[in-house]
Design a protein around this motif. Structure first.
Motif, PDB file in Angstrom:
ATOM      1  N   ASP A   1      19.096  27.448 -77.338  1.00 29.99           N
ATOM      2  CA  ASP A   1      20.277  27.091 -76.556  1.00 29.99           C
ATOM      3  C   ASP A   1      19.875  26.076 -75.486  1.00 29.99           C
ATOM      4  N   PRO A   2      20.585  24.950 -75.358  1.00 28.37           N
ATOM      5  CA  PRO A   2      20.232  23.941 -74.351  1.00 28.37           C
ATOM      6  C   PRO A   2      20.183  24.476 -72.923  1.00 28.37           C
ATOM      7  N   ALA A   3      20.861  25.584 -72.659  1.00 25.83           N
ATOM      8  CA  ALA A   3      20.838  26.170 -71.316  1.00 25.83           C
ATOM      9  C   ALA A   3      19.448  26.631 -70.919  1.00 25.83           C
ATOM     10  N   TYR A   4      18.555  26.791 -71.907  1.00 30.40           N
ATOM     11  CA  TYR A   4      17.217  27.282 -71.617  1.00 30.40           C
ATOM     12  C   TYR A   4      16.169  26.178 -71.657  1.00 30.40           C
ATOM     13  N   LEU A   5      16.614  24.934 -71.712  1.00 29.29           N
ATOM     14  CA  LEU A   5      15.686  23.812 -71.632  1.00 29.29           C
ATOM     15  C   LEU A   5      15.520  23.384 -70.170  1.00 29.29           C
ATOM     16  N   ARG A   6      14.372  22.833 -69.867  1.00 21.28           N
ATOM     17  CA  ARG A   6      14.054  22.432 -68.489  1.00 21.28           C
ATOM     18  C   ARG A   6      15.085  21.442 -67.946  1.00 21.28           C
ATOM     19  N   GLN A   7      15.529  21.676 -66.705  1.00 21.49           N
ATOM     20  CA  GLN A   7      16.477  20.764 -66.057  1.00 21.49           C
ATOM     21  C   GLN A   7      16.500  20.975 -64.551  1.00 21.49           C
ATOM     22  N   GLN A   8      16.932  19.946 -63.853  1.00 24.72           N
ATOM     23  CA  GLN A   8      17.142  20.035 -62.411  1.00 24.72           C
ATOM     24  C   GLN A   8      18.555  20.564 -62.176  1.00 24.72           C
ATOM     25  N   VAL A   9      18.679  21.573 -61.323  1.00 24.89           N
ATOM     26  CA  VAL A   9      19.988  22.177 -61.078  1.00 24.89           C
ATOM     27  C   VAL A   9      20.230  22.351 -59.584  1.00 24.89           C
ATOM     28  N   GLU A  10      21.507  22.470 -59.241  1.00 25.94           N
ATOM     29  CA  GLU A  10      21.850  22.918 -57.899  1.00 25.94           C
ATOM     30  C   GLU A  10      21.377  24.364 -57.761  1.00 25.94           C
ATOM     31  N   TYR A  11      20.668  24.654 -56.669  1.00 22.46           N
ATOM     32  CA  TYR A  11      20.139  25.999 -56.477  1.00 22.46           C
ATOM     33  C   TYR A  11      20.938  26.703 -55.399  1.00 22.46           C
ATOM     34  N   LEU A  12      21.500  27.848 -55.728  1.00 22.09           N
ATOM     35  CA  LEU A  12      22.406  28.548 -54.831  1.00 22.09           C
ATOM     36  C   LEU A  12      21.728  29.639 -54.009  1.00 22.09           C
ATOM     37  N   GLY A  13      20.436  29.823 -54.205  1.00 27.79           N
ATOM     38  CA  GLY A  13      19.692  30.787 -53.402  1.00 27.79           C
ATOM     39  C   GLY A  13      19.243  30.159 -52.087  1.00 27.79           C
ATOM     40  N   THR A  14      18.551  30.956 -51.280  1.00 31.08           N
ATOM     41  CA  THR A  14      18.142  30.510 -49.942  1.00 31.08           C
ATOM     42  C   THR A  14      16.629  30.434 -49.788  1.00 31.08           C
ATOM     43  N   GLU A  15      15.890  30.531 -50.882  1.00 31.06           N
ATOM     44  CA  GLU A  15      14.435  30.540 -50.797  1.00 31.06           C
ATOM     45  C   GLU A  15      13.891  29.168 -50.408  1.00 31.06           C
TER      46      GLU A  15
ATOM     47  N   GLY B   1      18.065  36.264 -52.222  1.00 27.09           N
ATOM     48  CA  GLY B   1      18.710  34.961 -52.278  1.00 27.09           C
ATOM     49  C   GLY B   1      20.225  34.992 -52.236  1.00 27.09           C
ATOM     50  N   GLY B   2      20.856  36.000 -51.654  1.00 24.15           N
ATOM     51  CA  GLY B   2      22.304  36.039 -51.587  1.00 24.15           C
ATOM     52  C   GLY B   2      22.952  36.122 -52.943  1.00 24.15           C
ATOM     53  N   LEU B   3      22.419  36.976 -53.815  1.00 17.76           N
ATOM     54  CA  LEU B   3      22.921  37.040 -55.178  1.00 17.76           C
ATOM     55  C   LEU B   3      24.245  37.779 -55.315  1.00 17.76           C
ATOM     56  N   LEU B   4      24.670  38.469 -54.281  1.00 17.37           N
ATOM     57  CA  LEU B   4      25.923  39.213 -54.379  1.00 17.37           C
ATOM     58  C   LEU B   4      27.054  38.442 -53.707  1.00 17.37           C
ATOM     59  N   ASP B   5      28.178  38.338 -54.400  1.00 16.85           N
ATOM     60  CA  ASP B   5      29.317  37.662 -53.793  1.00 16.85           C
ATOM     61  C   ASP B   5      30.100  38.656 -52.938  1.00 16.85           C
ATOM     62  N   ALA B   6      31.245  38.205 -52.410  1.00 16.00           N
ATOM     63  CA  ALA B   6      32.003  39.035 -51.475  1.00 16.00           C
ATOM     64  C   ALA B   6      32.485  40.336 -52.106  1.00 16.00           C
ATOM     65  N   SER B   7      32.670  40.340 -53.411  1.00 12.15           N
ATOM     66  CA  SER B   7      33.146  41.547 -54.086  1.00 12.15           C
ATOM     67  C   SER B   7      32.014  42.488 -54.463  1.00 12.15           C
ATOM     68  N   GLY B   8      30.766  42.051 -54.203  1.00 13.03           N
ATOM     69  CA  GLY B   8      29.624  42.873 -54.566  1.00 13.03           C
ATOM     70  C   GLY B   8      29.112  42.612 -55.961  1.00 13.03           C
ATOM     71  N   SER B   9      29.711  41.655 -56.675  1.00 14.53           N
ATOM     72  CA  SER B   9      29.258  41.318 -58.017  1.00 14.53           C
ATOM     73  C   SER B   9      28.103  40.326 -57.946  1.00 14.53           C
ATOM     74  N   ARG B  10      27.231  40.430 -58.905  1.00 16.29           N
ATOM     75  CA  ARG B  10      26.105  39.500 -58.932  1.00 16.29           C
ATOM     76  C   ARG B  10      26.558  38.132 -59.411  1.00 16.29           C
ATOM     77  N   ARG B  11      26.055  37.089 -58.795  1.00 12.45           N
ATOM     78  CA  ARG B  11      26.405  35.737 -59.209  1.00 12.45           C
ATOM     79  C   ARG B  11      25.156  34.979 -59.636  1.00 12.45           C
ATOM     80  N   SER B  12      25.373  33.843 -60.255  1.00  9.50           N
ATOM     81  CA  SER B  12      24.267  33.032 -60.756  1.00  9.50           C
ATOM     82  C   SER B  12      23.567  32.309 -59.609  1.00  9.50           C
ATOM     83  N   LEU B  13      22.290  32.012 -59.810  1.00  8.57           N
ATOM     84  CA  LEU B  13      21.550  31.184 -58.855  1.00  8.57           C
ATOM     85  C   LEU B  13      21.745  29.705 -59.129  1.00  8.57           C
ATOM     86  N   SER B  14      22.334  29.355 -60.261  1.00 13.57           N
ATOM     87  CA  SER B  14      22.451  27.963 -60.665  1.00 13.57           C
ATOM     88  C   SER B  14      23.839  27.407 -60.424  1.00 13.57           C
ATOM     89  N   GLY B  15      23.873  26.175 -59.905  1.00 16.97           N
ATOM     90  CA  GLY B  15      25.106  25.418 -59.843  1.00 16.97           C
ATOM     91  C   GLY B  15      25.106  24.388 -60.959  1.00 16.97           C
TER      92      GLY B  15
END
Length: 240
Positions: free
Chosen positions: A80-94, A35-49
């Motif tokens: 943590d509220p970050a782990y509750l169900r929610q609709q998010v921008e998805y940054l992957g390509t699946e 899903g394009g998880l690596l940014d230009a520097s080769g670091s892993r990025r989040s799938l969530s926007g």
């Protein structure tokens, strides 16, 4: 866990390799990142926007007495509220309809449409980091029995007295005390059963954390929600 000790359930991952065991194996496919998880520097990025919307948690995490076994209300304020169900921008390509599991971030995504997904928080046991790759949901079960392998019982005799007869052998019948919770989805790849499961839990307070045992556990209300939308044949990508 209320019926089987957490130490006992941990042992399941060392021996369960068949469907009947309904557990998690230590097999590792050494899968790549997707899903394009690596940014230009080769670091892993989040799938969530950004978060698009959140449901009414007092409703979606309420008790559900109409299920085949009671689903207790989830005290969602304890995680943590970050782990509750929610609709998010998805940054992957699946493709829409794909399930993407990211054990490192303690999130599971169900891709709804290009650029959008439902994100769920998950708890990850040791076995949850033991397999990665592309699989499909081959089998699904509502309130599944948990049947430990004979090797596990032999290694840990203390659980023997806690097991009763099920259709597949001595185990814990599906219900509120089963370590697999309200639903389980079993992942198969080209080589057969991966031993990897997405399942409910008797310990919802562990969502978003490293837990002692199991593969990928979800709050029962969330695993039921996913189960309704991810039929057999659904592609599942488990990130490394």
């Amino acid at each position: 866990m209320s019926t089987i000790s957490r130490r006992s359930f941990l042992s399941l991952g060392l021996a369960a390799t068949s469907v009947a065991l309904a557990g998690c194996s230590g097999f590792s496919a050494g899968g790549p990142l997707f899903g394009g998880l690596l940014d230009a520097s080769g670091s892993r990025r989040s799938l969530s926007g950004l978060t698009i919307s959140k449901p009414n948690y007092s409703v979606v995490y309420a008790s559900s007495p109409g299920d085949p076994a009671p689903v207790n209300a989830f005290n969602y304020a304890q995680v943590d509220p970050a782990y509750l169900r929610q609709q998010v921008e998805y940054l992957g390509t699946e493709e829409p309809g794909t399930v993407v599991v990211d054990p490192a971030s303690r999130h599971l995504y169900f891709v709804e449409a290009p650029g959008q997904a439902t994100r769920y928080g998950v708890g990850v046991g040791r076995e949850g980091f033991g397999w990665s790759g592309i699989a499909k949901i081959n089998m699904r079960r509502s309130w599944p029995d948990w049947v430990p392998p004979k090797e596990m019982v032999a290694r840990d005799p203390e659980i023997r007295s806690q097991l009763v007869a099920t259709s597949r052998g001595p185990g814990v019948p599906g219900g509120p005390t089963s370590p697999l919770g309200a639903r389980a989805m079993y992942l198969f790849a080209d080589g057969g059963d991966t031993g990897y499961r997405i399942h409910g839990t008797t310990e919802p307070q562990t969502i978003g954390t490293d837990v002692s045992s199991g593969c990928i556990r979800m709050v029962n209300q969330d695993v039921i929600h996913l189960y309704q939308r991810a039929p057999e044949g659904t592609q599942v990508i488990v990130l490394s």
